[in-house]
Design a protein around this motif. Structure first.
Motif, PDB file in Angstrom:
ATOM      1  N   GLY A 268       0.697  -1.675   0.321  1.00 32.33           N
ATOM      2  CA  GLY A 268      -0.021  -0.440   0.173  1.00 32.33           C
ATOM      3  C   GLY A 268       1.048   0.913   0.066  1.00 32.33           C
ATOM      4  N   LEU A 269       0.216   2.258  -0.342  1.00 30.90           N
ATOM      5  CA  LEU A 269       0.908   3.572  -0.324  1.00 30.90           C
ATOM      6  C   LEU A 269       0.900   4.595   1.138  1.00 30.90           C
ATOM      7  N   LEU A 270       2.088   4.741   1.538  1.00 25.55           N
ATOM      8  CA  LEU A 270       1.739   6.054   2.885  1.00 25.55           C
ATOM      9  C   LEU A 270       1.786   7.766   1.912  1.00 25.55           C
ATOM     10  N   ALA A 271       1.313   8.170   1.886  1.00 26.36           N
ATOM     11  CA  ALA A 271       1.135   9.350   1.664  1.00 26.36           C
ATOM     12  C   ALA A 271       0.226  10.624   2.728  1.00 26.36           C
ATOM     13  N   THR A 272       1.419  11.431   2.715  1.00 25.79           N
ATOM     14  CA  THR A 272       0.927  12.719   3.110  1.00 25.79           C
ATOM     15  C   THR A 272      -0.049  14.228   2.436  1.00 25.79           C
ATOM     16  N   PHE A 273      -0.829  14.356   2.981  1.00 32.68           N
ATOM     17  CA  PHE A 273      -1.442  15.934   2.385  1.00 32.68           C
ATOM     18  C   PHE A 273      -1.440  16.770   3.121  1.00 32.68           C
ATOM     19  N   PRO A 274      -1.391  18.009   2.344  1.00 31.52           N
ATOM     20  CA  PRO A 274      -2.143  19.353   2.532  1.00 31.52           C
ATOM     21  C   PRO A 274      -3.333  18.993   3.670  1.00 31.52           C
ATOM     22  N   ALA A 275      -3.198  19.921   4.776  1.00 33.14           N
ATOM     23  CA  ALA A 275      -4.816  19.250   5.241  1.00 33.14           C
ATOM     24  C   ALA A 275      -5.560  20.493   4.388  1.00 33.14           C
ATOM     25  N   GLY A 276      -6.524  19.980   4.395  1.00 37.22           N
ATOM     26  CA  GLY A 276      -7.672  20.601   3.881  1.00 37.22           C
ATOM     27  C   GLY A 276      -7.868  20.448   2.558  1.00 37.22           C
ATOM     28  N   ILE A 277      -7.889  19.154   1.614  1.00 34.11           N
ATOM     29  CA  ILE A 277      -7.971  19.482   0.236  1.00 34.11           C
ATOM     30  C   ILE A 277      -8.465  18.181   0.552  1.00 34.11           C
ATOM     31  N   GLN A 278      -9.631  17.341  -0.396  1.00 36.65           N
ATOM     32  CA  GLN A 278      -9.887  16.992  -1.250  1.00 36.65           C
ATOM     33  C   GLN A 278      -8.688  15.347  -0.908  1.00 36.65           C
ATOM     34  N   LEU A 279      -8.837  14.258  -0.929  1.00 39.44           N
ATOM     35  CA  LEU A 279      -7.701  13.569  -0.532  1.00 39.44           C
ATOM     36  C   LEU A 279      -8.467  12.404  -1.938  1.00 39.44           C
ATOM     37  N   PRO A 280      -7.600  12.084  -2.711  1.00 41.51           N
ATOM     38  CA  PRO A 280      -7.300  11.701  -4.181  1.00 41.51           C
ATOM     39  C   PRO A 280      -8.269  10.031  -4.116  1.00 41.51           C
ATOM     40  N   ALA A 281      -8.845  10.252  -5.193  1.00 44.34           N
ATOM     41  CA  ALA A 281      -9.523   8.604  -4.697  1.00 44.34           C
ATOM     42  C   ALA A 281      -8.685   7.244  -4.908  1.00 44.34           C
ATOM     43  N   GLY A 282      -9.141   6.784  -3.367  1.00 43.48           N
ATOM     44  CA  GLY A 282      -8.092   5.598  -3.351  1.00 43.48           C
ATOM     45  C   GLY A 282      -7.379   6.242  -1.845  1.00 43.48           C
ATOM     46  N   PHE A 283      -7.761   6.863  -1.366  1.00 41.59           N
ATOM     47  CA  PHE A 283      -6.539   7.251  -0.108  1.00 41.59           C
ATOM     48  C   PHE A 283      -7.587   7.414   0.972  1.00 41.59           C
ATOM     49  N   THR A 284      -7.436   7.183   2.085  1.00 45.23           N
ATOM     50  CA  THR A 284      -8.037   7.018   3.034  1.00 45.23           C
ATOM     51  C   THR A 284      -7.197   7.536   4.874  1.00 45.23           C
ATOM     52  N   ALA A 285      -7.858   8.551   5.013  1.00 46.98           N
ATOM     53  CA  ALA A 285      -7.312   8.792   6.233  1.00 46.98           C
ATOM     54  C   ALA A 285      -6.876   8.941   7.889  1.00 46.98           C
ATOM     55  N   ILE A 286      -5.436   8.328   7.485  1.00 47.10           N
ATOM     56  CA  ILE A 286      -5.184   7.289   8.573  1.00 47.10           C
ATOM     57  C   ILE A 286      -4.356   8.016  10.190  1.00 47.10           C
ATOM     58  N   GLY A 287      -4.339   9.113  10.277  1.00 44.96           N
ATOM     59  CA  GLY A 287      -3.793   9.696  10.815  1.00 44.96           C
ATOM     60  C   GLY A 287      -3.135  11.279  10.505  1.00 44.96           C
ATOM     61  N   SER A 288      -2.930  11.872  11.536  1.00 43.80           N
ATOM     62  CA  SER A 288      -2.319  13.627  11.093  1.00 43.80           C
ATOM     63  C   SER A 288      -0.362  13.461  11.199  1.00 43.80           C
ATOM     64  N   VAL A 289      -0.271  14.497  10.513  1.00 49.56           N
ATOM     65  CA  VAL A 289       1.448  14.827  10.654  1.00 49.56           C
ATOM     66  C   VAL A 289       1.435  16.313  12.016  1.00 49.56           C
ATOM     67  N   GLN A 290       2.294  15.911  12.807  1.00 46.06           N
ATOM     68  CA  GLN A 290       2.622  16.159  13.935  1.00 46.06           C
ATOM     69  C   GLN A 290       4.263  17.303  13.856  1.00 46.06           C
ATOM     70  N   ALA A 291       4.671  18.103  14.454  1.00 49.07           N
ATOM     71  CA  ALA A 291       5.412  18.590  14.495  1.00 49.07           C
ATOM     72  C   ALA A 291       6.252  18.097  16.088  1.00 49.07           C
ATOM     73  N   PRO A 292       8.027  17.518  15.992  1.00 50.92           N
ATOM     74  CA  PRO A 292       8.097  16.447  17.566  1.00 50.92           C
ATOM     75  C   PRO A 292       7.708  17.447  18.272  1.00 50.92           C
ATOM     76  N   GLY A 293       7.857  16.372  19.364  1.00 53.20           N
ATOM     77  CA  GLY A 293       7.866  17.373  20.409  1.00 53.20           C
ATOM     78  C   GLY A 293       9.104  17.680  21.036  1.00 53.20           C
ATOM     79  N   THR A 294       9.296  18.326  22.809  1.00 53.70           N
ATOM     80  CA  THR A 294      10.887  19.271  22.557  1.00 53.70           C
ATOM     81  C   THR A 294      11.422  17.503  23.232  1.00 53.70           C
ATOM     82  N   HIS A 295      11.018  16.726  24.120  1.00 59.46           N
ATOM     83  CA  HIS A 295      11.606  15.987  24.168  1.00 59.46           C
ATOM     84  C   HIS A 295      11.793  14.645  23.562  1.00 59.46           C
ATOM     85  N   THR A 296      10.928  14.148  22.345  1.00 58.60           N
ATOM     86  CA  THR A 296      10.844  13.561  21.680  1.00 58.60           C
ATOM     87  C   THR A 296      11.513  13.487  19.814  1.00 58.60           C
ATOM     88  N   GLY A 297      12.122  12.768  19.007  1.00 59.65           N
ATOM     89  CA  GLY A 297      12.362  12.937  17.921  1.00 59.65           C
ATOM     90  C   GLY A 297      11.225  12.804  17.053  1.00 59.65           C
TER      91      GLY A 297
END
Lengths: 317, 317
Positions: A268-297
């Protein structure tokens, strides 16, 4: 040069020292991958299933086509190097060639053809495919482009091939399995990478992409590291994926979430898209991208908790 | 994208699912080749010589670069798939990478770099390289273009690697060998394909070309069959080539002509040119192209007599 639509990219095929392949935008993608007997496949599985040459040819094509897909490209050509023990039946090798060709066609890589190859001897079967592809003038989608705030999405499936592998290695005879169980084995032996989804993701503005060949957590960790971000997986989506593996998890009394988090060979393909755009056909949102924490990489989390390769312990605590 | 002259063709290197390589004229040559332990090389030879990782890396690069050379092309990029037993020392693998890089540089493939790779396990060492190349807008030189009346020419050497192989397999200890004998082994372990000669032959109007990887008679037979001609070898040129192998033939009491006719791994170029043109630098005339006789088909002859794979019997009778 052939006038047919299929394989039109191959300008000069087998018969000379090298093949010549069209690279219409002046660039070519290339990837290489090897399958070795008893490492990447077994000829005879514990449950009685026998891997056919067709299976091996299909899988060799599929996992290489997936690498081009993961860049947002379309495969143009592949070359094959086969190492075979002298006792390998000719029919097995013919099946392998048929499997390669069938995968190219049935997975929809209609511009791709087998441009050449090489044959040699060894003590174990080894199949190496190198695949070429085109981006049609576009930019490749790299692992390094994910940004905090992006949506994390999946095309295709995850965990099915690992569930199929568990069935192959189990004591439950293949002949006793029902259709949904056999379908999981089929994903293991003949993976179905979503080849339309890669170029579509590129055209839709995917910020990062890769194929899942070593598992969602491991490969996700690579994308996270390349991008310097945290990929946070949605536990409800993971449970939904895991639920579809019940035909295997039920009879094996296994934890299907470990297959979802650790199994890779669905491609399968794992991909990231800018928030707010409609995901292309075939893709399902499974999470989000976040900045690393101050104590975790950079890394992969599940609802904020660090995910392990099999995931369950961390997920459950 | 790198700004350096070396490897400038590699637009995107290792780290993603595929590499991206420049194909400036909208086409790319591709070839693939595998070396397997105990088939294509031995780690420990009978005469005490030990094949280094450097040797294997060099040879893997050299024989692939030779395939691009044989089309009249220039290599732009290569990708490597390594299969290694778990006990392989890391230093051996590092040596292999060094050998690959050294061959690319020292053989003069300065536009070429290693764009990516793949690593897996197996019970025997196996090294597959796929190489890309450019024709700079020109036409590839095929095996099928030789015409009666053409001159048959050779660039590079023939028979040296076979003589080196005979020394490696002999009882004469490596440590007892003199420099000319070790130089023959060096041609076997680190072949020197004449990489400038292929593009030069193309620009000079070569009508057909291939590299000699399986022997002059066997490969010549392939070119003859593809072109529908007879390649007639000049016995004086064959004897001249054979004479240079005396450091091996003398101590082994062997027939050096068998190495010249049957040995391939020097990766010299066999090419045909229209009569009357000056042969490009590096090429020596070794025979002529003739029409097949009424009762004989395409093939290889020596002064008009049909040549065998080892050649001597037919040549001598």
């Amino acid at each position: 040069m052939t006038g047919h639509a299929r394989g039109a990219a191959t300008l000069l095929g087998p018969g000379d020292d090298a093949a010549l392949v069209s690279a219409p935008d002046g660039r070519t993608l290339i990837s290489i991958d090897t399958q070795v007997q008893d490492q990447d496949f077994r000829l005879h599985w514990n449950n009685g299933y026998r891997t056919t040459g067709f299976d091996v040819g299909w899988k060799a094509a599929a996992q290489n086509l997936s690498d081009i897909n993961a860049m947002g490209g379309t495969a143009t050509s592949l070359v094959v190097s086969l190492t075979l023990p002298p006792e390998t039946p000719v029919s097995w090798v013919e099946d392998l060639a048929d499997g390669l060709t069938a995968a190219i066609g049935e997975l929809g890589a209609t511009a791709c053809s087998v441009a050449g190859g090489d044959l040699g001897r060894g003590t174990e079967i080894s199949v190496t495919v190198a695949v070429l592809g085109t981006l049609d003038g576009g930019n490749p989608v790299l692992r390094s482009g994910a940004r905090a705030g992006d949506v994390l999405a999946l095309a295709g499936t995850v965990g099915r091939a690992a569930a199929g592998l568990a069935l192959l290695e189990s004591a439950a005879p293949f002949d006793s399995l029902n259709e949904p169980q056999r379908a999981l084995i089929h994903t293991q032996s003949r993976p179905q990478p979503p080849l339309a989804a890669g170029p579509l993701a590129r055209l839709s503005g995917a910020t990062a992409m890769m194929d899942i060949s070593d598992g969602l957590v491991r490969d996700g960790g690579r994308l996270a590291a390349a991008s310097g971000v945290v990929l946070d997986l949605d536990p409800l989506e993971l449970k939904r994926q895991a639920g579809s593996l019940s035909p295997a998890s039920d009879i094996l009394a296994a934890d299907p979430l470990a297959w979802v988090l650790g199994g890779g060979e669905d491609h399968g393909l794992l991909a990231t898209f800018p928030a707010g755009i409609q995901l292309p056909a075939g893709f399902t949102a499974i999470g989000s991208v976040q900045a690393p924490g101050t104590h975790t990489g950079p890394g992969v989390t599940i609802a904020g908790r660090v995910a392990g390769a099999t995931g369950w312990d961390h997920f459950a605590d």
